[in-house]
Enzyme design. Structure first.
Site, PDB file in Angstrom:
ATOM      1  N   LYS A 158       0.660  -1.544   0.280  1.00 41.26           N
ATOM      2  CA  LYS A 158       0.199   0.220  -0.037  1.00 41.26           C
ATOM      3  C   LYS A 158       0.996   1.057   0.031  1.00 41.26           C
ATOM      4  O   LYS A 158       1.388   1.746   0.949  1.00 41.26           O
ATOM      5  CB  LYS A 158      -0.772  -0.122   1.293  1.00 41.26           C
ATOM      6  CG  LYS A 158      -2.102   1.047   1.170  1.00 41.26           C
ATOM      7  CD  LYS A 158      -3.049   0.793   2.536  1.00 41.26           C
ATOM      8  CE  LYS A 158      -4.523   1.591   2.099  1.00 41.26           C
ATOM      9  NZ  LYS A 158      -5.242   2.224   1.035  1.00 41.26           N
TER      10      LYS A 158
HETATM   11  N1  PMP Z   1      -7.863  -2.339  -2.794  1.00 45.69           N
HETATM   12  C1  PMP Z   1      -7.430  -1.517  -2.920  1.00 45.69           C
HETATM   13  C2  PMP Z   1      -6.991   0.013  -3.944  1.00 45.69           C
HETATM   14  C3  PMP Z   1      -7.538  -0.359  -1.828  1.00 45.69           C
HETATM   15  O1  PMP Z   1      -6.643   0.834  -2.151  1.00 45.69           O
HETATM   16  C4  PMP Z   1      -8.176  -0.630  -0.697  1.00 45.69           C
HETATM   17  C5  PMP Z   1      -8.132   0.177   0.719  1.00 45.69           C
HETATM   18  N2  PMP Z   1      -7.032   0.179   1.690  1.00 45.69           N
HETATM   19  C6  PMP Z   1      -8.535  -1.727  -0.427  1.00 45.69           C
HETATM   20  C7  PMP Z   1      -8.616  -2.193  -1.499  1.00 45.69           C
HETATM   21  C8  PMP Z   1      -8.592  -2.597   0.245  1.00 45.69           C
HETATM   22  O2  PMP Z   1      -8.307  -2.420   1.795  1.00 45.69           O
HETATM   23  P1  PMP Z   1      -8.831  -2.923   3.475  1.00 45.69           P
HETATM   24  O3  PMP Z   1      -9.921  -3.596   3.181  1.00 45.69           O
HETATM   25  O4  PMP Z   1      -7.174  -3.351   3.274  1.00 45.69           O
HETATM   26  O5  PMP Z   1      -8.991  -1.228   3.704  1.00 45.69           O
END
Ligand code: PMP
Length: 308
Positions: A158
Site C-alpha cells: 500500500k
Molecule cells: N484495494 C485498494 C486499491 C485500496 O486502496 C483499498 C483500501 N485500503 C482496498 C483494496 C481495501 O483494503 P482494506 O480493506 O485493507 O482497507
C-alpha cells in the site's frame, strides 16, 4: 474535511496546521510513501480501533517491500494511533498512519540511510461512498484503465505511488457519472475498485479475485471471509471474467473507507434486483454488529482505546 487538533508527527503531537513537510520530500516527487487507512468505531465500551494490529503489520510489510526502515516499532505505532484518538477526543475516526522518504535531494534512488518521516493523522470521517450508497448500492463502471501489471510495481504494497492508478480509475468513473470505478487486471480479468476489493455473488456463492489479480489484499476482504464463514457461506478466491459482474445476483465492494458497499449496477447493467441483496445485507449486519455488540468479536479485532 473536519480537522482534529493534533497530528502525531515523528513521535510528537503537533497542531494540525503545523504538520508540514519540506518541498524536497522524496515522496512528493516520487510517490515513496507507505500508508494505511484504519477505522476507529464508537462502541458501547468507548472508541475501538478495528484490526489495528493487522493494519500496522501491513504498513511494515509495505515498507519492507520498498526497503524502508521505519524508525518505530509496530507497538509504538499502535500506541501512536491510540494517542491520536484520545488526545483529539475522538469517539470514531478514520486514521491515516503514513511513512515516507523525506528530503534526500533530487536522486530517484534514495540513500539507504535517508530520513523516513512517520505520521498518524486521525479525523472524523463518514461513509466513503455515501450513506445512501451503503444502503441502496452504488452505480459502478469498468474503467478504461487496467490495474498495474505484475512486475511493474507491487499492488500488494500500500504505497503512495500506487494511487496514481486509483486516481485515474476513480476520476474517470466520477467524470462519467458513476459512484466508483472498477478495473481489470492486465490480462482482462476482474481485479478491484479504485480503493476497494470486489466481491461477486452468484447462486449463493461468494467469489472474489485472488491476490494474483493485481489487488491490494484488503483487511476488510479478510473480514468478509471470516464473517461469511460464520454465516455459513463459502467464499471462493478465483480469477473472474468481467461478465460475471453482469450476471451476478449481488456485487459489493469492501475497504476500510468503503466498509461494505453494495453495487446496484455495473456499466449500466442492473445487478440482481438493482438494490442491496440479502447476502450483502447479512454481511453488513454482521460487520456493523461488531461495533454495537450484536456480533461477538470472537477474533479479537476490536482494540478498546480507553482500556490501555
Ligand atoms: N484495494 C485498494 C486499491 C485500496 O486502496 C483499498 C483500501 N485500503 C482496498 C483494496 C481495501 O483494503 P482494506 O480493506 O485493507 O482497507
Amino acid at each position: 474535511m473536519k480537522t482534529s487538533p493534533y497530528i502525531w508527527f515523528n513521535g510528537k503531537l503537533v497542531p494540525w496546521a503545523d504538520a508540514n513537510v519540506h518541498v524536497m520530500t522524496h515522496a512528493l516527487h516520487y510517490g515513496s510513501s507507505v500508508f494505511e487507512g484504519v477505522r476507529c468505531y464508537s462502541t458501547p465500551d468507548g472508541p475501538a480501533l478495528f484490526r489495528i494490529g493487522d493494519h500496522i503489520e501491513r504498513l511494515f510489510e509495505s515498507a519492507k517491500i520498498y526497503r524502508m526502515q521505519l524508525p518505530y516499532t509496530q507497538d509504538e505505532l499502535i500506541a501512536a494511533c491510540r494517542t491520536s484518538i484520545t488526545e483529539n477526543n475522538l469517539s470514531s475516526a478514520y486514521l491515516r498512519p503514513i511513512a515516507f522518504r523525506g528530503n534526500t535531494g533530487f536522486g530517484v534512488a534514495p540513500p539507504a540511510d535517508g530520513p523516513i518521516d512517520v505520521l498518524v493523522i486521525a479525523a472524523e470521517f463518514g461513509a466513503y461512498l455515501g450513506e445512501e450508497g451503503l444502503k441502496n448500492g452504488i452505480d459502478a463502471c469498468i474503467t478504461s484503465w487496467n490495474r498495474a501489471a505484475p512486475n511493474t510495481f507491487p499492488t500488494g504494497a500500500k504505497a503512495g505511488g500506487n494511487y496514481l492508478s486509483s486516481q485515474l480509475i476513480a476520476m474517470e468513473a466520477r467524470r462519467l457519472g458513476f459512484g466508483e470505478g472498477l478495473a481489470l487486471s492486465v490480462d482482462g480479468q476482474l481485479s478491484e475498485g479504485a480503493g476497494e476489493n470486489l466481491f461477486v455473488i452468484r447462486k449463493g456463492r461468494i467469489y472474489t479475485p485472488p491476490a494474483a489479480a493485481s489487488i491490494l489484499v484488503g483487511i476488510t476482504r479478510d473480514t468478509i471471509f471470516q464473517l461469511a464463514k460464520m454465516l455459513g457461506f463459502e467464499v471462493v478466491e478465483q480469477v473472474l471474467p468481467r461478465e460475471m459482474l453482469y450476471v451476478a445476483d449481488e456485487v459489493f465492494l469492501t475497504g476500510t473507507a468503503a466498509e461494505i458497499t453494495p453495487v446496484r449496477s455495473v456499466d449500466g447493467i442492473t445487478v440482481g434486483k438493482g438494490s442491496r441483496g440479502p447476502i450483502t445485507e447479512a454481511l453488513q449486519d454482521a460487520f456493523f454488529g461488531l461495533f454495537d455488540g450484536r456480533t461477538a468479536d470472537e477474533w479479537g479485532w476490536l482494540d478498546q482505546v480507553n482500556a490501555k
